[in-house]
Design an enzyme around this catalytic site. Structure first.
Site, PDB file in Angstrom:
ATOM      1  N   ASP A  58      42.735  42.974  41.230  1.00  0.00           N
ATOM      2  CA  ASP A  58      42.892  41.533  41.003  1.00  0.00           C
ATOM      3  C   ASP A  58      44.211  40.986  41.530  1.00  0.00           C
ATOM      4  OD1 ASP A  58      40.432  41.647  39.718  1.00  0.00           O
ATOM      5  OD2 ASP A  58      41.339  41.938  37.752  1.00  0.00           O
TER       6      ASP A  58
ATOM      7  N   LYS B 178      43.352  40.062  46.602  1.00  0.00           N
ATOM      8  CA  LYS B 178      42.916  40.629  47.896  1.00  0.00           C
ATOM      9  C   LYS B 178      41.910  39.720  48.592  1.00  0.00           C
ATOM     10  CE  LYS B 178      41.416  44.203  45.668  1.00  0.00           C
ATOM     11  NZ  LYS B 178      41.902  43.887  44.324  1.00  0.00           N
TER      12      LYS B 178
ATOM     13  N   GLY C 118      35.633  41.850  41.813  1.00  0.00           N
ATOM     14  CA  GLY C 118      35.396  40.410  41.762  1.00  0.00           C
ATOM     15  C   GLY C 118      36.510  39.754  42.549  1.00  0.00           C
ATOM     16  N   HIS C 119      36.178  39.248  43.721  1.00  0.00           N
ATOM     17  CA  HIS C 119      37.201  38.663  44.601  1.00  0.00           C
ATOM     18  C   HIS C 119      36.993  37.154  44.670  1.00  0.00           C
ATOM     19  CE1 HIS C 119      37.437  42.813  46.805  1.00  0.00           C
ATOM     20  NE2 HIS C 119      37.822  42.859  45.554  1.00  0.00           N
TER      21      HIS C 119
ATOM     22  N   GLN D   7      39.464  46.987  44.029  1.00  0.00           N
ATOM     23  CA  GLN D   7      40.300  47.579  42.979  1.00  0.00           C
ATOM     24  C   GLN D   7      41.752  47.661  43.482  1.00  0.00           C
ATOM     25  OE1 GLN D   7      36.975  49.371  43.544  1.00  0.00           O
ATOM     26  NE2 GLN D   7      36.415  47.677  42.227  1.00  0.00           N
TER      27      GLN D   7
ATOM     28  N   LEU E  84      52.928  33.663  43.221  1.00  0.00           N
ATOM     29  CA  LEU E  84      54.348  33.413  42.932  1.00  0.00           C
ATOM     30  C   LEU E  84      54.475  32.181  42.031  1.00  0.00           C
ATOM     31  CD1 LEU E  84      57.204  34.489  43.587  1.00  0.00           C
ATOM     32  CD2 LEU E  84      57.353  32.701  45.337  1.00  0.00           C
TER      33      LEU E  84
HETATM   34  P1  GDP Z   1      41.074  40.274  43.900  1.00  0.00           P
HETATM   35  O1  GDP Z   1      40.094  41.024  43.073  1.00  0.00           O
HETATM   36  O2  GDP Z   1      42.228  41.112  44.327  1.00  0.00           O
HETATM   37  O3  GDP Z   1      40.443  39.563  45.062  1.00  0.00           O
HETATM   38  O4  GDP Z   1      41.691  39.150  42.954  1.00  0.00           O
HETATM   39  P2  GDP Z   1      40.875  38.209  41.915  1.00  0.00           P
HETATM   40  O5  GDP Z   1      40.182  37.164  42.691  1.00  0.00           O
HETATM   41  O6  GDP Z   1      40.098  39.020  40.969  1.00  0.00           O
HETATM   42  O7  GDP Z   1      42.078  37.620  41.077  1.00  0.00           O
HETATM   43  C1  GDP Z   1      43.099  36.906  41.669  1.00  0.00           C
HETATM   44  C2  GDP Z   1      43.161  35.527  41.000  1.00  0.00           C
HETATM   45  O8  GDP Z   1      44.313  34.860  41.435  1.00  0.00           O
HETATM   46  C3  GDP Z   1      42.002  34.629  41.395  1.00  0.00           C
HETATM   47  O9  GDP Z   1      41.714  33.766  40.338  1.00  0.00           O
HETATM   48  C4  GDP Z   1      42.546  33.857  42.586  1.00  0.00           C
HETATM   49  O10 GDP Z   1      41.919  32.596  42.777  1.00  0.00           O
HETATM   50  C5  GDP Z   1      43.973  33.674  42.157  1.00  0.00           C
HETATM   51  N1  GDP Z   1      44.969  33.592  43.221  1.00  0.00           N
HETATM   52  C6  GDP Z   1      45.112  34.348  44.325  1.00  0.00           C
HETATM   53  N2  GDP Z   1      46.272  34.044  44.945  1.00  0.00           N
HETATM   54  C7  GDP Z   1      46.855  33.076  44.207  1.00  0.00           C
HETATM   55  C8  GDP Z   1      48.102  32.371  44.288  1.00  0.00           C
HETATM   56  O11 GDP Z   1      48.905  32.610  45.183  1.00  0.00           O
HETATM   57  N3  GDP Z   1      48.351  31.455  43.314  1.00  0.00           N
HETATM   58  C9  GDP Z   1      47.460  31.178  42.307  1.00  0.00           C
HETATM   59  N4  GDP Z   1      47.776  30.249  41.422  1.00  0.00           N
HETATM   60  N5  GDP Z   1      46.319  31.832  42.189  1.00  0.00           N
HETATM   61  C10 GDP Z   1      46.030  32.775  43.122  1.00  0.00           C
HETATM   62  P1  IMO Z   2      38.927  44.028  42.137  1.00  0.00           P
HETATM   63  O1  IMO Z   2      38.342  44.497  43.440  1.00  0.00           O
HETATM   64  C1  IMO Z   2      40.517  45.008  38.210  1.00  0.00           C
HETATM   65  C2  IMO Z   2      38.853  48.507  36.213  1.00  0.00           C
HETATM   66  C3  IMO Z   2      38.047  48.270  34.948  1.00  0.00           C
HETATM   67  C4  IMO Z   2      38.376  49.542  34.186  1.00  0.00           C
HETATM   68  C5  IMO Z   2      38.406  50.592  35.286  1.00  0.00           C
HETATM   69  C6  IMO Z   2      37.119  51.369  35.446  1.00  0.00           C
HETATM   70  O2  IMO Z   2      38.421  42.721  41.680  1.00  0.00           O
HETATM   71  O3  IMO Z   2      40.406  44.133  42.171  1.00  0.00           O
HETATM   72  P2  IMO Z   2      34.754  50.749  36.487  1.00  0.00           P
HETATM   73  O4  IMO Z   2      33.769  49.684  36.096  1.00  0.00           O
HETATM   74  O5  IMO Z   2      35.218  50.659  37.893  1.00  0.00           O
HETATM   75  O6  IMO Z   2      34.283  52.130  36.128  1.00  0.00           O
HETATM   76  O7  IMO Z   2      36.028  50.464  35.535  1.00  0.00           O
HETATM   77  O8  IMO Z   2      38.697  49.899  36.493  1.00  0.00           O
HETATM   78  N1  IMO Z   2      38.394  47.780  37.415  1.00  0.00           N
HETATM   79  C7  IMO Z   2      39.029  46.722  37.912  1.00  0.00           C
HETATM   80  N2  IMO Z   2      40.100  46.045  37.465  1.00  0.00           N
HETATM   81  N3  IMO Z   2      39.947  44.655  39.384  1.00  0.00           N
HETATM   82  C8  IMO Z   2      38.876  45.338  39.864  1.00  0.00           C
HETATM   83  O9  IMO Z   2      38.350  45.083  41.067  1.00  0.00           O
HETATM   84  C9  IMO Z   2      38.353  46.399  39.105  1.00  0.00           C
HETATM   85  N4  IMO Z   2      37.324  47.250  39.276  1.00  0.00           N
HETATM   86  C10 IMO Z   2      37.373  48.098  38.238  1.00  0.00           C
HETATM   87  O10 IMO Z   2      38.467  47.114  34.275  1.00  0.00           O
HETATM   88  O11 IMO Z   2      39.674  49.439  33.657  1.00  0.00           O
HETATM   89 MG    MG Z   3      39.224  40.928  41.177  1.00  0.00          MG
END
Ligand code: GDP
Ligand code: IMO
Ligand code: MG
Length: 423
Positions: A13, A16, A40-41, A224, A331
């Site tokens: 999270d 990416k 979840g991206h 991840q 940031l």
């Molecule tokens: P990922 O799994 O690495 O793609 O990240 P996620 O989408 O799960 O979580 C990142 C969260 O931060 C999401 O809600 C994005 O919309 C948000 N996000 C990403 N970059 C920024 C940023 O620079 N500022 C803010 N406010 N939100 C961001």
């Molecule tokens: P993205 O790509 C954050 C975490 C779960 C749990 C552990 C094992 O969005 O960054 P699993 O279901 O994979 O067996 O769970 O890994 N986890 C993540 N945490 N971002 C993710 O993906 C994750 N994918 C798995 O919360 O702690």
């Molecule tokens: Mg994510």
């Protein structure tokens, strides 16, 4: 030609999806090589929010090819839901722009049942998985009992194999008082999905090598993060795949010598979902971010645990992934703070250490050594040029670069595509 791997430097999270979306403009092919729909991206483009689970974020751009590589575990029913959702948002998905590896493994409904049952069995030692059947699907792959996507192009064999697995699992579930998976309904759903997905299934390794030969640019979308890696993460509180840079090669069939660059993505603070040690965890930061409506999981909706930036983790991630550059997101999450801490080292049983220890028990016993920085106390979300950042924000990033040994190349000051600054 340039091939780039994007990896998460923390516990997932990191943003990416947003960074991959930004880099896709100068890319031809976007590849997922590990994980499944546990990911979840979130990408916000043109004011619309998209959440990608299995499909590479590149799908949001016209004219790009997306590949689900052999290292992924693919839930065909989840994939169909995701395709339907994206199509309802106006995104075009065809057998030309979404290719699925023949040798990726299938996540089946019994994997989800097993995932949930094992979590219950672990009690207070539970991992806090996403419940998507990821661990059991990878376990079957390694145990050589998995079903691969190529079977979706061979429906008769698929049906036979699936019935065999369902019979075996249901016997096991019955013996252990776990609810059975309905056989006929599951077989029908999977065969229906196979019909729809079959045109997407191909030898993606050959496709990727031909793309490279034709001078195309590849972008590997990490899922991840480094500390969820099955080998290098905070075991056992990890996922079941190699989420670090090497996983991009094994999970796609593109060899290491064809990789040109690695970008590690990290938040300007730290978050984690699920159980496991978290040295810089800080409830006040969590409350602040949650009150801003931020840091809720994109896959499960769970509130993420939050804390200060941990330079020890990012330093080790830079080393492990061979990161050439850092993309720092969120940031702007620190905008309101008078004072910001960075963890520069750990104290473990009286000794100062600069890399994370190898066991979760030792990591849990580490105390953070903090360095304090003055906050910039300014809304960064409207800034469009790196040079316009307040000096205090620049100083925070400079110090991070020194502490972890890699330069910041991209910076996020908001969730939208345009809120990405080039350093
Ligand atoms: P990922 O799994 O690495 O793609 O990240 P996620 O989408 O799960 O979580 C990142 C969260 O931060 C999401 O809600 C994005 O919309 C948000 N996000 C990403 N970059 C920024 C940023 O620079 N500022 C803010 N406010 N939100 C961001
Ligand atoms: P993205 O790509 C954050 C975490 C779960 C749990 C552990 C094992 O969005 O960054 P699993 O279901 O994979 O067996 O769970 O890994 N986890 C993540 N945490 N971002 C993710 O993906 C994750 N994918 C798995 O919360 O702690
Ligand atoms: Mg994510």
């Amino acid at each position: 030609m340039s091939n780039t791997i994007v990896v998460g430097a923390q516990w997932g999270d990191e943003g990416k999806g947003k960074i991959v979306d930004y880099l896709t403009e100068n890319t031809d092919v976007v590849v997922r090589a590990a994980g499944g729909n546990n990911a979840g991206h979130t990408v916000i483009s043109g004011g619309t929010k998209y959440i990608l689970h299995l499909i590479p974020s590149g799908i949001l751009w016209k004219g790009k090819v997306c590949v689900i590589g052999n290292g992924v575990v693919m839930d065909p029913l989840g994939l169909l839901d995701e395709m339907a959702k994206l199509r309802s948002q106006g995104i075009s998905i065809t057998p030309e722009n979404l290719l699925i590896s023949e040798t990726a493994h299938l996540v089946m409904p019994y994997h989800k049942v097993l995932d949930k049952a094992r979590e219950i069995q672990r009690g207070d030692k539970k991992i806090g998985t996403t419940g998507r059947g990821i661990g059991p699907a990878y376990a079957d792959k390694v145990e050589r009992d998995g079903l691969r996507t190529i079977l979706m192009t061979q429906p008769e064999i698929l049906e036979e194999e699936l019935r065999d697995r369902l019979a075996r699992h249901n016997k096991f579930f019955a013996d252990n008082s776990v609810e059975l998976v309905p056989v006929e309904e599951t077989v029908q759903k999977v065969l229906d999905a196979a019909k729809i997905l079959a045109p997407h299934i191909t030898n993606t390794t050959v496709y990727l090598h031909e793309a490279i030969k034709a001078g195309k640019n590849l972008l590997f979308e990490g899922a991840q993060g480094t500390y969820l890696d099955i080998d290098h993460g905070t075991y056992p509180f990890v996922t079941s795949s190699n989420t670090t840079a090497g996983g991009a090669c094994t999970g796609s069939g593109v060899p290491p010598r064809m990789i040109d660059k690695v970008v590690a993505v990290g938040k300007a603070y730290t978050t984690r979902v699920g159980s496991g040690p978290f040295v810089t965890e800080n409830e006040a930061i969590g409350d602040m971010l949650h009150n801003m409506g931020r840091e809720f999981g994109a896959t499960t909706g769970r509130a993420r645990r939050c804390g200060w930036l941990d330079a020890v983790l990012v330093r080790y991630a830079v080393m492990l992934n061979g990161a050439d550059e850092l993309a720092i997101t969120n940031l702007d999450g620190l905008d309101g703070l008078e004072e910001i801490q960075i963890c520069t080292a750990y104290k473990l049983r009286g000794k100062i250490i600069h890399y994370p220890p190898s066991t979760s028990a030792d990591l849990a016993a580490c105390e953070p050594v903090y360095e304090s920085h003055k906050g910039w106390k300014q809304d960064l979300s409207g800034i469009t040029k790196f040079s316009d950042l307040p000096d205090l924000a620049k100083a925070y990033l400079k110090r991070l670069e020194e502490l972890v040994g890699a330069p910041v190349s991209l910076l996020g000051v908001g969730p939208a595509r345009e809120q990405t600054l080039v350093a």
